[in-house]
Design an enzyme around this catalytic site. Structure first.
Site, PDB file in Angstrom:
ATOM      1  N   SER A  20       0.619  -1.217   0.351  1.00 19.41           N
ATOM      2  CA  SER A  20       0.244   0.334  -0.145  1.00 19.41           C
ATOM      3  C   SER A  20       0.885   1.040  -0.232  1.00 19.41           C
ATOM      4  O   SER A  20       1.702   1.710   0.482  1.00 19.41           O
ATOM      5  CB  SER A  20      -1.110   0.092   0.868  1.00 19.41           C
ATOM      6  OG  SER A  20      -1.064   1.469   1.461  1.00 19.41           O
ATOM      7  N   HIS A  45      -1.209  -1.433  -4.160  1.00 22.79           N
ATOM      8  CA  HIS A  45      -2.400  -0.768  -3.469  1.00 22.79           C
ATOM      9  C   HIS A  45      -2.742   0.674  -3.309  1.00 22.79           C
ATOM     10  O   HIS A  45      -2.228   1.101  -3.304  1.00 22.79           O
ATOM     11  CB  HIS A  45      -2.880  -1.848  -2.381  1.00 22.79           C
ATOM     12  CG  HIS A  45      -3.468  -1.315  -1.706  1.00 22.79           C
ATOM     13  ND1 HIS A  45      -4.778  -2.020  -2.314  1.00 22.79           N
ATOM     14  CD2 HIS A  45      -4.315  -0.513  -0.875  1.00 22.79           C
ATOM     15  CE1 HIS A  45      -6.095  -1.082  -1.602  1.00 22.79           C
ATOM     16  NE2 HIS A  45      -5.834  -0.625  -0.750  1.00 22.79           N
ATOM     17  N   ASP A  47      -4.457   3.774  -2.085  1.00 24.64           N
ATOM     18  CA  ASP A  47      -5.442   4.382  -1.347  1.00 24.64           C
ATOM     19  C   ASP A  47      -5.917   6.230  -1.536  1.00 24.64           C
ATOM     20  O   ASP A  47      -5.417   6.567  -1.501  1.00 24.64           O
ATOM     21  CB  ASP A  47      -4.651   4.379   0.172  1.00 24.64           C
ATOM     22  CG  ASP A  47      -5.507   2.624   0.429  1.00 24.64           C
ATOM     23  OD1 ASP A  47      -5.854   2.148   0.499  1.00 24.64           O
ATOM     24  OD2 ASP A  47      -3.975   2.314   1.055  1.00 24.64           O
ATOM     25  N   MET A  49      -7.865   8.555  -0.843  1.00 25.26           N
ATOM     26  CA  MET A  49      -9.060   8.841   0.391  1.00 25.26           C
ATOM     27  C   MET A  49     -10.280  10.276   0.026  1.00 25.26           C
ATOM     28  O   MET A  49      -8.751  11.726   0.081  1.00 25.26           O
ATOM     29  CB  MET A  49      -8.623   8.679   1.454  1.00 25.26           C
ATOM     30  CG  MET A  49      -7.897   7.568   2.114  1.00 25.26           C
ATOM     31  SD  MET A  49      -7.107   7.639   3.762  1.00 25.26           S
ATOM     32  CE  MET A  49      -6.479   6.197   3.973  1.00 25.26           C
ATOM     33  N   HIS A  79      -7.760   1.770  -4.114  1.00 27.30           N
ATOM     34  CA  HIS A  79      -9.353   0.792  -3.408  1.00 27.30           C
ATOM     35  C   HIS A  79      -9.523   2.742  -2.816  1.00 27.30           C
ATOM     36  O   HIS A  79      -8.942   3.440  -2.622  1.00 27.30           O
ATOM     37  CB  HIS A  79      -8.384   0.736  -1.645  1.00 27.30           C
ATOM     38  CG  HIS A  79      -9.376   1.089  -0.519  1.00 27.30           C
ATOM     39  ND1 HIS A  79      -8.305   0.368   0.702  1.00 27.30           N
ATOM     40  CD2 HIS A  79     -10.595   0.729  -0.683  1.00 27.30           C
ATOM     41  CE1 HIS A  79      -9.782   0.631   1.580  1.00 27.30           C
ATOM     42  NE2 HIS A  79     -10.686   0.151   0.561  1.00 27.30           N
ATOM     43  N   MET A  81     -11.622   4.898  -0.939  1.00 34.20           N
ATOM     44  CA  MET A  81     -12.442   5.290   0.069  1.00 34.20           C
ATOM     45  C   MET A  81     -12.737   7.089  -0.614  1.00 34.20           C
ATOM     46  O   MET A  81     -12.607   8.304   0.517  1.00 34.20           O
ATOM     47  CB  MET A  81     -11.306   5.528   1.592  1.00 34.20           C
ATOM     48  CG  MET A  81     -11.222   3.879   1.620  1.00 34.20           C
ATOM     49  SD  MET A  81      -9.544   4.170   2.872  1.00 34.20           S
ATOM     50  CE  MET A  81      -8.754   3.701   1.526  1.00 34.20           C
ATOM     51  N   MET A 150     -11.513  -5.054   5.126  1.00 33.68           N
ATOM     52  CA  MET A 150     -11.054  -4.448   5.524  1.00 33.68           C
ATOM     53  C   MET A 150     -10.626  -4.759   6.602  1.00 33.68           C
ATOM     54  O   MET A 150     -11.989  -5.143   7.723  1.00 33.68           O
ATOM     55  CB  MET A 150     -11.666  -3.251   5.781  1.00 33.68           C
ATOM     56  CG  MET A 150     -11.611  -1.846   4.567  1.00 33.68           C
ATOM     57  SD  MET A 150      -9.913  -2.097   3.727  1.00 33.68           S
ATOM     58  CE  MET A 150      -9.467  -0.675   5.394  1.00 33.68           C
ATOM     59  N   PHE A 156      -6.427   5.659   7.759  1.00 34.98           N
ATOM     60  CA  PHE A 156      -5.519   5.293   8.297  1.00 34.98           C
ATOM     61  C   PHE A 156      -4.551   4.102   8.122  1.00 34.98           C
ATOM     62  O   PHE A 156      -5.180   3.150   8.022  1.00 34.98           O
ATOM     63  CB  PHE A 156      -4.769   5.967   9.904  1.00 34.98           C
ATOM     64  CG  PHE A 156      -5.838   7.172   9.849  1.00 34.98           C
ATOM     65  CD1 PHE A 156      -4.903   8.686   9.903  1.00 34.98           C
ATOM     66  CD2 PHE A 156      -6.580   7.307  10.535  1.00 34.98           C
ATOM     67  CE1 PHE A 156      -6.068   9.975  10.201  1.00 34.98           C
ATOM     68  CE2 PHE A 156      -8.020   8.090  10.190  1.00 34.98           C
ATOM     69  CZ  PHE A 156      -6.850  10.169  10.179  1.00 34.98           C
ATOM     70  N   GLY A 158      -1.302   2.248   9.445  1.00 39.77           N
ATOM     71  CA  GLY A 158      -0.555   1.815  11.220  1.00 39.77           C
ATOM     72  C   GLY A 158      -1.327   1.804  11.941  1.00 39.77           C
ATOM     73  O   GLY A 158      -0.599   1.417  12.820  1.00 39.77           O
ATOM     74  N   ASP A 188      -6.713  -6.204   3.996  1.00 39.05           N
ATOM     75  CA  ASP A 188      -6.283  -4.474   4.137  1.00 39.05           C
ATOM     76  C   ASP A 188      -6.263  -4.449   5.041  1.00 39.05           C
ATOM     77  O   ASP A 188      -7.154  -3.495   6.108  1.00 39.05           O
ATOM     78  CB  ASP A 188      -6.843  -3.699   3.364  1.00 39.05           C
ATOM     79  CG  ASP A 188      -6.184  -2.333   3.365  1.00 39.05           C
ATOM     80  OD1 ASP A 188      -4.705  -2.113   3.644  1.00 39.05           O
ATOM     81  OD2 ASP A 188      -6.658  -1.180   2.157  1.00 39.05           O
TER      82      ASP A 188
END
Ligand code: DX5
Ligand code: ZN
Length: 231
Positions: A20, A45, A47, A49, A79, A81, A150, A156, A158, A188
């Protein structure tokens, strides 16, 4: 487009690592992307957002364009979001997305949106956040290429993997097999080299990992992951 899709489809249900990008040190983005590509990673991947569906903003089209140019052979697993994601399908498809995954919670037209992605002859995925039951996506299982479970609350990198996600993956797999379907199952959030075996055992075959891949020893991390998930 046909070839791109064919390549991925041939790999269906094989184990894959999808690092990611969210965890990349942007000062070294090109080197980091080439590091994972260099050890055999086939999927990145991405992300996206929007600051509305999730309380964070990541990156958008210019960054995706850069990734495609830096590592043209890598498949882009986008992905989204993003609330009402269909507003951006054309843009991402034009930039070379190979797979677009949308959240069941983010659209009022899940089936229509997924069919729009499929119409563009790329892969379509549906994602569910931790509080969304598998039953919410059962009706669209017949038209998708991938279910993304998910294992953290989206927004976020981490975070720690939520163990109940493994039960959901098992449920997705049981339904898939009972229906005679063959979509991929992706997970993920919070996956690392210590828990990846357990994730695979739950039926997942596409492993997304951000902070456990990118960092001080990116190439080495990716290599070790690839070794662990070998079919
Ligand atoms: C979270 C993102 C994930 C995230 C994973 O909203 O969808 O892809 O980057 O990061 P790690 O592997 O650090 O949990
Ligand atoms: Zn993601």
């Amino acid at each position: 487009m046909d070839d791109i899709k064919k390549n991925i489809m041939e790999n269906i249900k094989k184990n894959r690592l999808a690092p990611s990008m969210l965890a990349i040190d942007f000062r070294h983005m090109e080197d980091e992307l080439k590091a994972v590509a260099g050890v055999g990673v086939e999927i990145i991947h991405v992300d996206v957002m929007d600051g509305a569906f999730v309380p964070n903003i990541s990156f958008g089209p210019p960054v995706i364009k850069f990734v495609k140019e830096a590592v043209p052979d890598i498949k882009l697993d986008v992905h989204m979001m993003v609330q009402e994601p269909s507003r951006y399908f054309d843009k991402f498809i034009q930039l070379g997305a190979d797979n677009i995954t949308i959240h069941a919670e983010a659209t009022s037209n899940l089936r229509v949106d997924l069919l729009k992605i499929k119409d563009s002859r790329i892969r379509a995925g549906v994602a569910i956040s931790p509080d969304t039951p598998v039953s919410e996506i059962e009706a669209v299982m017949g038209i998708i290429d991938c279910v993304l479970v998910m294992s953290v609350y989206p927004g976020f990198g981490g975070q720690k993997l939520i163990p109940e996600a493994l039960d959901k993956a098992r449920e997705v797999k049981e339904l898939r097999d009972a229906k005679g379907l063959d979509f991929d199952i992706e997970m993920d959030g919070g996956i690392n080299r210590d828990n990846v075996k357990e994730v695979l055992d739950s039926g997942v075959n596409i492993i997304v990992a951000g902070s456990a891949v990118f960092g001080a020893n990116t190439a080495e991390n990716a290599k070790e992951f690839l070794e662990l998930i070998k079919d």
